[in-house]
Design a protein around this motif. Structure first.
Motif, PDB file in Angstrom:
ATOM      1  N   VAL A  63      43.773  39.391  39.919  1.00 32.65           N
ATOM      2  CA  VAL A  63      42.611  38.619  40.365  1.00 32.65           C
ATOM      3  C   VAL A  63      41.592  38.638  39.234  1.00 32.65           C
ATOM      4  CG1 VAL A  63      40.775  38.410  42.074  1.00 32.65           C
ATOM      5  CG2 VAL A  63      43.033  39.226  42.772  1.00 32.65           C
ATOM      6  N   ASP A  64      41.347  37.478  38.647  1.00 31.45           N
ATOM      7  CA  ASP A  64      40.440  37.373  37.497  1.00 31.45           C
ATOM      8  C   ASP A  64      39.040  37.043  38.004  1.00 31.45           C
ATOM      9  OD1 ASP A  64      39.263  37.115  35.069  1.00 31.45           O
ATOM     10  OD2 ASP A  64      40.542  35.498  34.339  1.00 31.45           O
ATOM     11  N   LEU A  65      38.272  38.103  38.315  1.00 29.94           N
ATOM     12  CA  LEU A  65      36.922  37.897  38.856  1.00 29.94           C
ATOM     13  C   LEU A  65      35.885  37.641  37.770  1.00 29.94           C
ATOM     14  CD1 LEU A  65      36.090  40.318  41.805  1.00 29.94           C
ATOM     15  CD2 LEU A  65      36.608  37.885  41.863  1.00 29.94           C
ATOM     16  N   ASP A  66      36.238  37.856  36.507  1.00 29.33           N
ATOM     17  CA  ASP A  66      35.284  37.623  35.422  1.00 29.33           C
ATOM     18  C   ASP A  66      35.173  36.120  35.170  1.00 29.33           C
ATOM     19  OD1 ASP A  66      33.833  37.503  33.043  1.00 29.33           O
ATOM     20  OD2 ASP A  66      34.789  39.282  32.211  1.00 29.33           O
ATOM     21  N   ASP A  72      39.040  35.567  30.815  1.00 28.22           N
ATOM     22  CA  ASP A  72      39.861  36.024  29.700  1.00 28.22           C
ATOM     23  C   ASP A  72      41.224  36.539  30.169  1.00 28.22           C
ATOM     24  OD1 ASP A  72      37.890  35.365  27.911  1.00 28.22           O
ATOM     25  OD2 ASP A  72      37.054  37.396  27.786  1.00 28.22           O
ATOM     26  N   ALA A  73      41.276  37.191  31.321  1.00 23.54           N
ATOM     27  CA  ALA A  73      42.561  37.679  31.829  1.00 23.54           C
ATOM     28  C   ALA A  73      43.496  36.513  32.120  1.00 23.54           C
ATOM     29  CB  ALA A  73      42.355  38.533  33.075  1.00 23.54           C
ATOM     30  N   SER A  74      42.961  35.443  32.702  1.00 23.11           N
ATOM     31  CA  SER A  74      43.787  34.261  32.976  1.00 23.11           C
ATOM     32  C   SER A  74      44.350  33.687  31.687  1.00 23.11           C
ATOM     33  CB  SER A  74      42.954  33.196  33.704  1.00 23.11           C
ATOM     34  OG  SER A  74      42.448  33.677  34.925  1.00 23.11           O
ATOM     35  N   THR A  75      43.500  33.587  30.667  1.00 23.49           N
ATOM     36  CA  THR A  75      43.951  33.071  29.375  1.00 23.49           C
ATOM     37  C   THR A  75      45.021  33.970  28.777  1.00 23.49           C
ATOM     38  OG1 THR A  75      41.788  32.073  28.978  1.00 23.49           O
ATOM     39  CG2 THR A  75      43.195  32.401  27.064  1.00 23.49           C
ATOM     40  N   VAL A 100      57.713  38.777  39.838  1.00 30.40           N
ATOM     41  CA  VAL A 100      56.496  38.218  40.415  1.00 30.40           C
ATOM     42  C   VAL A 100      55.283  38.748  39.678  1.00 30.40           C
ATOM     43  CG1 VAL A 100      55.048  38.038  42.481  1.00 30.40           C
ATOM     44  CG2 VAL A 100      57.544  37.944  42.696  1.00 30.40           C
ATOM     45  N   LEU A 101      54.558  37.863  39.013  1.00 25.22           N
ATOM     46  CA  LEU A 101      53.254  38.180  38.441  1.00 25.22           C
ATOM     47  C   LEU A 101      52.390  36.935  38.588  1.00 25.22           C
ATOM     48  CD1 LEU A 101      51.259  39.985  36.979  1.00 25.22           C
ATOM     49  CD2 LEU A 101      52.249  39.245  34.807  1.00 25.22           C
ATOM     50  N   ASP A 102      51.559  36.922  39.619  1.00 30.45           N
ATOM     51  CA  ASP A 102      50.706  35.785  39.923  1.00 30.45           C
ATOM     52  C   ASP A 102      49.283  36.054  39.468  1.00 30.45           C
ATOM     53  OD1 ASP A 102      52.873  34.548  41.053  1.00 30.45           O
ATOM     54  OD2 ASP A 102      52.247  34.837  43.141  1.00 30.45           O
ATOM     55  N   VAL A 103      48.526  34.961  39.289  1.00 31.57           N
ATOM     56  CA  VAL A 103      47.151  35.053  38.818  1.00 31.57           C
ATOM     57  C   VAL A 103      46.237  34.261  39.731  1.00 31.57           C
ATOM     58  CG1 VAL A 103      45.611  34.758  36.849  1.00 31.57           C
ATOM     59  CG2 VAL A 103      48.068  35.122  36.455  1.00 31.57           C
ATOM     60  N   ALA A 104      45.216  34.919  40.273  1.00 33.31           N
ATOM     61  CA  ALA A 104      44.107  34.219  40.924  1.00 33.31           C
ATOM     62  C   ALA A 104      43.124  33.886  39.811  1.00 33.31           C
ATOM     63  CB  ALA A 104      43.467  35.097  41.998  1.00 33.31           C
ATOM     64  N   VAL A 105      43.103  32.629  39.429  1.00 33.40           N
ATOM     65  CA  VAL A 105      42.511  32.198  38.163  1.00 33.40           C
ATOM     66  C   VAL A 105      40.997  32.352  38.167  1.00 33.40           C
ATOM     67  CG1 VAL A 105      42.344  30.278  36.533  1.00 33.40           C
ATOM     68  CG2 VAL A 105      44.422  30.580  37.899  1.00 33.40           C
ATOM     69  N   ILE A 133      42.378  43.839  39.790  1.00 33.68           N
ATOM     70  CA  ILE A 133      41.183  42.996  39.770  1.00 33.68           C
ATOM     71  C   ILE A 133      40.425  43.239  38.469  1.00 33.68           C
ATOM     72  CG2 ILE A 133      39.112  42.287  40.996  1.00 33.68           C
ATOM     73  CD1 ILE A 133      40.220  43.652  43.497  1.00 33.68           C
ATOM     74  N   ASP A 134      40.348  42.212  37.638  1.00 34.11           N
ATOM     75  CA  ASP A 134      39.568  42.308  36.401  1.00 34.11           C
ATOM     76  C   ASP A 134      38.132  41.894  36.708  1.00 34.11           C
ATOM     77  OD1 ASP A 134      39.219  42.774  33.648  1.00 34.11           O
ATOM     78  OD2 ASP A 134      39.349  40.636  33.228  1.00 34.11           O
ATOM     79  N   CYS A 135      37.208  42.860  36.647  1.00 36.12           N
ATOM     80  CA  CYS A 135      35.815  42.630  37.034  1.00 36.12           C
ATOM     81  C   CYS A 135      34.973  42.205  35.831  1.00 36.12           C
ATOM     82  CB  CYS A 135      35.217  43.909  37.613  1.00 36.12           C
ATOM     83  SG  CYS A 135      36.081  44.541  39.059  1.00 36.12           S
ATOM     84  N   PRO A 136      33.837  41.558  36.074  1.00 33.21           N
ATOM     85  CA  PRO A 136      32.894  41.286  34.983  1.00 33.21           C
ATOM     86  C   PRO A 136      32.291  42.594  34.473  1.00 33.21           C
ATOM     87  CG  PRO A 136      32.366  39.992  36.951  1.00 33.21           C
ATOM     88  CD  PRO A 136      33.366  41.027  37.359  1.00 33.21           C
ATOM     89  N   PRO A 137      31.767  42.601  33.237  1.00 31.12           N
ATOM     90  CA  PRO A 137      31.152  43.828  32.690  1.00 31.12           C
ATOM     91  C   PRO A 137      29.720  44.005  33.209  1.00 31.12           C
ATOM     92  CG  PRO A 137      31.101  42.097  31.046  1.00 31.12           C
ATOM     93  CD  PRO A 137      31.855  41.531  32.220  1.00 31.12           C
ATOM     94  N   SER A 138      29.601  44.174  34.519  1.00 28.66           N
ATOM     95  CA  SER A 138      28.289  44.363  35.144  1.00 28.66           C
ATOM     96  C   SER A 138      28.522  45.023  36.493  1.00 28.66           C
ATOM     97  CB  SER A 138      27.580  43.018  35.345  1.00 28.66           C
ATOM     98  OG  SER A 138      28.225  42.272  36.360  1.00 28.66           O
ATOM     99  N   LEU A 139      27.430  45.433  37.154  1.00 27.34           N
ATOM    100  CA  LEU A 139      27.532  46.020  38.490  1.00 27.34           C
ATOM    101  C   LEU A 139      26.943  45.100  39.539  1.00 27.34           C
ATOM    102  CD1 LEU A 139      26.664  49.763  37.763  1.00 27.34           C
ATOM    103  CD2 LEU A 139      28.883  48.634  37.809  1.00 27.34           C
TER     104      LEU A 139
END
Length: 279
Positions: A36-39, A43-46, A96-101, A137-143
């Motif tokens: 899950v690319d939450l940023d 960049d993870a999607s790319t 199986v390796l899916d991406v939530a873009v 889940i790849d998170c943004p660099p913030s809280l």
């Protein structure tokens, strides 16, 4: 299904690289995985080789319609799976390796004042999935809101840090913020871990900071420590899995991520035969 969020308060520490390395290890081990690319930078999607040309598939739009959206239907299969399938032959289930873009639309939730019902949007989406054994889940660099949304949905959290003064201090603050979050919502990751990334043994400062991290985080600091990987930019620029990249450095790095994945998930799975890249 294990849901693991990968976070950092400070940008530039290799958070997305760790996400991609774990995804590569999961694919190699045959674990059905969703990233899950939450940023909003996506960049993870790319790095996973996914096209960003279909805005309707963005995770932000799925979050907006969390009660009705179908996360599995909107997720995109990573091209990494094609090379993994070629390496494993014709027997067994397809990898199986899916991406939530990721995408800019998700930034509407990246603010500090989200209500509890908004923080539960990602959890609502994931609770309706049955295809995956692991979610990264790849998170943004913030809280802000998106990271807190990820924590609400996660069973474990990984905090990525470089062995440097500002990064270590930021990781300590993130650990405190995570504890406050769990106390406030009686929810969130049951366990939090720290990953030391981009370590250079030749650096006196980094050796000192790594020792500091071992004292500060004790058994929360996962092994192995991830050394600087000289090929990372080339590997990610080609949108390849590190397990599919040729060379001894890539092989060692792939082994580090295999060990790290076992430490995070407690899962030992048989690895698929490794497919070497043609570059």
């Amino acid at each position: 299904m294990q849901v693991v969020s990968i976070s950092s308060l400070k940008g530039g520490v290799g958070k997305t690289s760790v996400t991609l390395g774990l995804a590569s290890a999961a694919l190699s081990a045959g674990i059905p995985t969703l990233v899950v690319d939450l940023d909003p930078h996506a960049d993870a999607s790319t790095g996973l080789g996914v096209s960003l040309n279909r805005p309707e598939q963005e995770i932000g739009r799925q979050l907006k319609a969390a009660r009705k959206a179908d996360l599995e239907a909107s997720a995109v299969l990573s091209p990494w799976t094609q090379r993994a399938g070629q390496g494993s032959g014709q027997n067994g289930p397809a990898p199986v390796l899916d991406v939530a873009v990721g995408g800019a639309f998700g930034s509407i939730y990246d603010r500090p004042d989200l209500r509890t019902r908004d923080l539960k949007r990602l959890k609502t989406l994931l609770d309706r999935t049955g295809r995956y054994k692991l979610v990264l889940i790849d998170c943004p660099p913030s809280l802000n809101g998106l990271t807190r949304m990820a924590w609400m949905a996660s069973s474990r959290a990984i905090l990525v840090a470089e062995p440097s003064l500002f990064s270590v201090a930021g990781t300590e603050r993130t650990m405190r913020a995570l504890e406050l979050f769990r106390n406030e919502f009686t929810s969130g990751p049951a366990r939090a871990h720290v990953v030391a990334n981009r370590y250079r043994e030749t650096s006196t400062e980094q050796r000192f900071r790594l020792g500091e991290m071992r004292k500060m985080f004790a058994d929360q600091l996962l092994t192995p420590v991830l050394p600087e990987q000289p090929d990372w930019q080339q590997i990610q620029g080609a949108a390849y899995s590190v397990h599919q990249w040729p060379g001894e450095d890539a092989r060692r790095t792939a082994g580090h991520f295999d060990e790290l994945l076992r430490g995070v998930t407690g899962t030992v799975a048989a690895r698929r035969p490794r497919q070497r890249a043609t570059v």
